[in-house]
Design an enzyme around this catalytic site. Sequence first.
Site, PDB file in Angstrom:
ATOM      1  N   GLU A 290       0.828  -1.204   0.000  1.00 38.56           N
ATOM      2  CA  GLU A 290       0.000   0.000   0.000  1.00 38.56           C
ATOM      3  C   GLU A 290       0.868   1.263   0.000  1.00 38.56           C
ATOM      4  O   GLU A 290       0.428   2.320  -0.438  1.00 38.56           O
ATOM      5  CB  GLU A 290      -0.903  -0.027   1.245  1.00 38.56           C
ATOM      6  CG  GLU A 290      -2.285   0.549   1.009  1.00 38.56           C
ATOM      7  CD  GLU A 290      -3.256   0.218   2.132  1.00 38.56           C
ATOM      8  OE1 GLU A 290      -4.156  -0.597   1.894  1.00 38.56           O
ATOM      9  OE2 GLU A 290      -3.125   0.762   3.242  1.00 38.56           O
ATOM     10  N   HIS A 311       7.445 -27.038  -1.091  1.00 37.95           N
ATOM     11  CA  HIS A 311       6.816 -28.181  -1.766  1.00 37.95           C
ATOM     12  C   HIS A 311       5.679 -27.729  -2.678  1.00 37.95           C
ATOM     13  O   HIS A 311       4.917 -28.557  -3.165  1.00 37.95           O
ATOM     14  CB  HIS A 311       6.332 -29.187  -0.723  1.00 37.95           C
ATOM     15  CG  HIS A 311       7.470 -29.759   0.076  1.00 37.95           C
ATOM     16  ND1 HIS A 311       8.005 -31.010  -0.158  1.00 37.95           N
ATOM     17  CD2 HIS A 311       8.227 -29.215   1.072  1.00 37.95           C
ATOM     18  CE1 HIS A 311       9.015 -31.227   0.669  1.00 37.95           C
ATOM     19  NE2 HIS A 311       9.169 -30.145   1.430  1.00 37.95           N
ATOM     20  N   LYS A 425     -14.132   0.429  -3.835  1.00 34.94           N
ATOM     21  CA  LYS A 425     -15.221   0.909  -2.967  1.00 34.94           C
ATOM     22  C   LYS A 425     -16.234   1.688  -3.802  1.00 34.94           C
ATOM     23  O   LYS A 425     -17.438   1.539  -3.633  1.00 34.94           O
ATOM     24  CB  LYS A 425     -14.669   1.826  -1.869  1.00 34.94           C
ATOM     25  CG  LYS A 425     -13.798   1.122  -0.858  1.00 34.94           C
ATOM     26  CD  LYS A 425     -13.387   2.083   0.241  1.00 34.94           C
ATOM     27  CE  LYS A 425     -12.315   1.495   1.116  1.00 34.94           C
ATOM     28  NZ  LYS A 425     -11.693   2.453   2.002  1.00 34.94           N
TER      29      LYS A 425
HETATM   30  O1  PA5 Z   1      -3.679   1.310   6.009  1.00 40.81           O
HETATM   31  C1  PA5 Z   1      -4.783   1.752   5.801  1.00 40.81           C
HETATM   32  O2  PA5 Z   1      -5.020   2.963   5.760  1.00 40.81           O
HETATM   33  C2  PA5 Z   1      -5.973   0.837   5.583  1.00 40.81           C
HETATM   34  O3  PA5 Z   1      -5.619  -0.497   5.596  1.00 40.81           O
HETATM   35  C3  PA5 Z   1      -6.991   1.061   6.674  1.00 40.81           C
HETATM   36  O4  PA5 Z   1      -6.407   0.756   7.901  1.00 40.81           O
HETATM   37  C4  PA5 Z   1      -8.205   0.171   6.454  1.00 40.81           C
HETATM   38  O5  PA5 Z   1      -8.774   0.444   5.224  1.00 40.81           O
HETATM   39  C5  PA5 Z   1      -9.206   0.384   7.543  1.00 40.81           C
HETATM   40  O6  PA5 Z   1      -9.608   1.710   7.621  1.00 40.81           O
HETATM   41  P1  PA5 Z   1     -10.385   2.253   8.884  1.00 40.81           P
HETATM   42  O7  PA5 Z   1      -9.482   2.100  10.047  1.00 40.81           O
HETATM   43  O8  PA5 Z   1     -10.714   3.674   8.587  1.00 40.81           O
HETATM   44  O9  PA5 Z   1     -11.623   1.387   9.017  1.00 40.81           O
END
Ligand code: PA5
Length: 448
Positions: A290, A311, A425
């Site tokens: 990310e 394996h 989303k």
């Molecule tokens: O690293 C990130 O920003 C995401 O993985 C968020 O943690 C994830 O989408 C969850 O978001 P939130 O904490 O707003 O529910």
Amino acid sequence: MDRIKLSIDRVFGFVSQEAIASYAAASAAANESLHRATGKGNDFLGWLNLPSSISSADLDEIESSARLLRSECEVVVVVGIGGSYLGAKAVIDALSNSFEQLQGSRKGHPLILYAGHNISEDYLFELQELLKTKRFGIISISKSGTTTEPAIAFRLLKAQLEEQQGKKETQRLIVCITDKARGALRTLATQENYKTFVIEDNIGGRFSVLSPVGLLPIAVAGFDVRALVQGAVEMEKDCAPDRAFEENPAARYAAVRNELYKQGKKIEILVNFHPKLHYIAEWWKQLYGESEGKEHKGIFPAAVDFTTDLHSMGQWIQDGERTIFETVISVCEAKHRKIIPHSEDNLDGLNFLAGKHVDEVNKMAELGTMIAHVDGGVPNLKIELPQLDERYIGQLLYFFEKACGISGYLLGVNPFDQPGVEAYKKNMFALLEKPGYEAESKAIKARL
Ligand code: PA5
């Protein structure tokens, strides 16, 4: 050895020592830029000095909340997705008994389960069936409070808890971790009078494991969050900008992976020889994927559990397209001893191993695999942990976070945003006809 140790010697058949050394100035500049907050995404740097800024009073509050949930609950469900659950699960799995789930849940030692990290109806049904006979608590973690997956799970579990325990008792058994002031979960927690912890605005989900997001569930699972934080503080010092490149593990890891990437190694495989580390790799995949996978750039972070996956994936790694390098997390000392027994008939031909302990065999598998992979064209980095405990895991987490910040800057991206996550989303909301998405709904349906 009181620190985790990064070894990069086995990359030098693929990239030169001079090439890596030439990153000294750029990685120092990237590190400085993080600390001076002059780079991209500089409003999300709250994780940088987080370990050293956690006070004993902060930890007291976390431990006291954990004590209450531990003493009251047989099961605690951590509701969250991505950065809001992976860090806690990674640490809890790494430190827990491999068969924790089968040891029986009881008050004082609750089983930690997870929800809100998928939208599987069967998963939620089966979880709720299990919880019908359990006294359970919930830690609901969402910075925004509106993320679909945890919001659905929390609706269901909150209603179940209220039905099983009544509204008043439910108030004691739910803890919310969310932003300070804005957001739906903050509003709900205030309305229902739940205990809350804050996720600071300047800490993104994937960098939040050393905040209450990770620390509370880890403490509820019975682990020493003070030792975890101590380890992270140690690594905060070791990876600071005043440390020379040669002594700064985060700077060197960032440099090596960027140089390998330049030389066509587009995939990094995080390897462990310890099944308990599986979720450390899941957490790491989110952290690097990310943070770096943007602007059509970035190493693809993959992971395997060895020897299991030797394996299945071993053939590809040894012999497939030569676009990979591997980073092995190696644990020096196993916690327990198991000696391989002698067999009279020796049908499996393994009597040459009799009398050795199992980890000796594992270590030779690790060494043999490393040599085979290097011979096969896979550069190898190694991170050694003296043992699997809170302190060394704390060091490992901070090391990876700091290296990720430096590495992202070396790559030229903003490591602290995630614009690409919004695409699915938007389509999901359009398909589900969320109010406000009328035009997108029409457009996407025309494509089906
Ligand atoms: O690293 C990130 O920003 C995401 O993985 C968020 O943690 C994830 O989408 C969850 O978001 P939130 O904490 O707003 O529910």
